[in-house]
Design an enzyme around this catalytic site. Sequence first.
Site, PDB file in Angstrom:
ATOM      1  N   HIS A  12       0.693  -1.382  -0.002  1.00 30.18           N
ATOM      2  CA  HIS A  12      -0.020  -0.079   0.064  1.00 30.18           C
ATOM      3  C   HIS A  12       0.669   1.352   0.048  1.00 30.18           C
ATOM      4  CE1 HIS A  12       0.892   0.788   4.154  1.00 30.18           C
ATOM      5  NE2 HIS A  12       0.960  -0.490   4.309  1.00 30.18           N
ATOM      6  N   GLU A  92      -2.177  -6.687   7.446  1.00 28.24           N
ATOM      7  CA  GLU A  92      -0.870  -6.669   8.098  1.00 28.24           C
ATOM      8  C   GLU A  92      -0.677  -7.539   9.354  1.00 28.24           C
ATOM      9  OE1 GLU A  92       2.117  -5.564   8.535  1.00 28.24           O
ATOM     10  OE2 GLU A  92       1.804  -3.616   8.196  1.00 28.24           O
TER      11      GLU A  92
END
Length: 227
Positions: A12, A92
């Site tokens: 990202h 994550e």
Amino acid sequence: MSAPRQIIMLRHGQSEANLDQTIYDRIPDYRIPLTELGLEQARAAGEEIRAQLAGEKVCVYVSPYLRAYQTLEALGLGDSVDRIFEEPRLREQDWANFQDPADIAEQKELRNAYGHFFYRFRDGESGSDVFDRISSFLETLYRHWSRPDYAPNTLLITHGLTMRLFCMRWFHWSVEYFESLNNPENAELRTLLRGESGHYQLSPGFKQWKHVTPSQTVLDAPRSAVQ
């Protein structure tokens, strides 16, 4: 199995937490947005991905975190996208819920001493836990690739550690080699490109902070001063 021509992985873009670590104590990790720079980085990555696709379709798997979805949106892939799957196993590494920045900083120091793969954050995950869920995700990918109508390309929009662990699992890297690798920068690509033999090559590779070969194991590591 009809494996894709390429597996593109994208971290990202820059998030608000990349600028301000204290944000974790008031906003859940999965709701942290991109910065304006992060959006610009994602748009630039979109140009690179469209060039790699060369007009072909791509199947997208995206982490459920806001910063991953915003990255996908900013890529501007348009009609190139065949299908989008939200994939929680690409999230994550879990560190905690609302995080105390001072406590996390202390744990990061412990992780640096103990090792990123095995150290488990309190109320969170270890790198090895993420490795296990990536292994499960690969089983899903293999099932999807067996479909005759699957797109010729795969795109994973995820996080830095997750990208390293995906490659560790794919290429059967040792723990010692994984420990030597740096995360990609925000909005950086890594691509697994299938060759004529059917084997995949990683391009570009991950940068290393120390020299270790993919086959080195704990037997090759320096002995600890504490016995």
